[in-house]
Design an enzyme around this catalytic site. Sequence first.
Site: not given
Length: 357
Positions: A102, A200
């Site tokens: 990410c 997440c």
Amino acid sequence: MNKKALVAMSGGVDSSVTALLMKQNGYDCMGVTMKLFSNEEVNIRDNTCCSLDDVEDARSVAHTLGMPYHVFNFSDKFAQCVIEKFIDAYENGRTPNPCIDCNRYLKFDKLYQRAKELGYDYIATGHYARVEFSEEHGRFLLKKAVDPGKDQSYVLYSLTGEQLSHTVFPLGTLTKNEVREIAEKHGFVNARKHDSQDICFVTSGKYSDFIEGYTGRTYPEGNFVDKDGNILGRHKGIIRYTVGQRKGLGLALPHPMYVIKVDTLSNTVVLGENEDLFSKTVTADNINLISVDNIYKPMRVKAKVRYSQPEQWATAVQTDENTITLEFDEPQRAITQGQALVLYDGDIVVGGGTIKK
């Protein structure tokens, strides 16, 4: 004219205080939250980033600070570069680190490119790390945070020199308690908000459930075997196992045994003793070097093979343009394919790569 910074705001206290400090330091700021996945595809739970409440918290802080605020939809890029890589790793017997991907592909690539398109000079995030220009090295360096308990330099090793020159980490010299105190002093709605936990987009707590739900695929059972190939029982699909795992095997064994290999070709999970998990040599590819141009001559470093591991002394040497081989002074436990190998020289990040074997 003030320098302009795009502040990545997750809705948490760290990124909120980052926005405040950037304003106080004279930057012309815009707050941005990255929309990384569809709420219809992934059911968001508490203690993750990117929920709808997080967006509202980020918007509230930006409004309090008088900053413009926008949500950028990067869900396609996130699916391609993070979620699909995550799934591919488990399907091939590796253990990924999606936070590193990410950072590499979203925060400091896609978001950085968007900042340049909008005329912003810098990206600011709430990571606990430091960026400094070194006259001695003649380049920007990535350094550990002052607070060792919060240091996040491990997940940032992929940043390039250009990216570092346009990145600001205002929290690198602060402790977490100091950050919360700043937030409370300024009345931020998230001053005591819990830190996000785990991955997440994995909402059930089990990454295997996420993979099966996301892909619509099921993964066939196979055999647990020992090092000699003797069958010990049946496993429930290779995506459910990672090197070093002992719990959750579902076997009645006479003594503790650990996953020492996930063999995707034979669809077997190999179990062994604790001592079988230790090794001194590790090879990493897809490398990124920050403080040096190359390591073709052996270099003494400290290194870690997972985020939570204390650094260990080792000797690193670059064997080709994209590969590093490292020999630890002492054997290390459960070095796992797909995780990151990160090298340090004191508090300076030398660089790192993805563990290959």
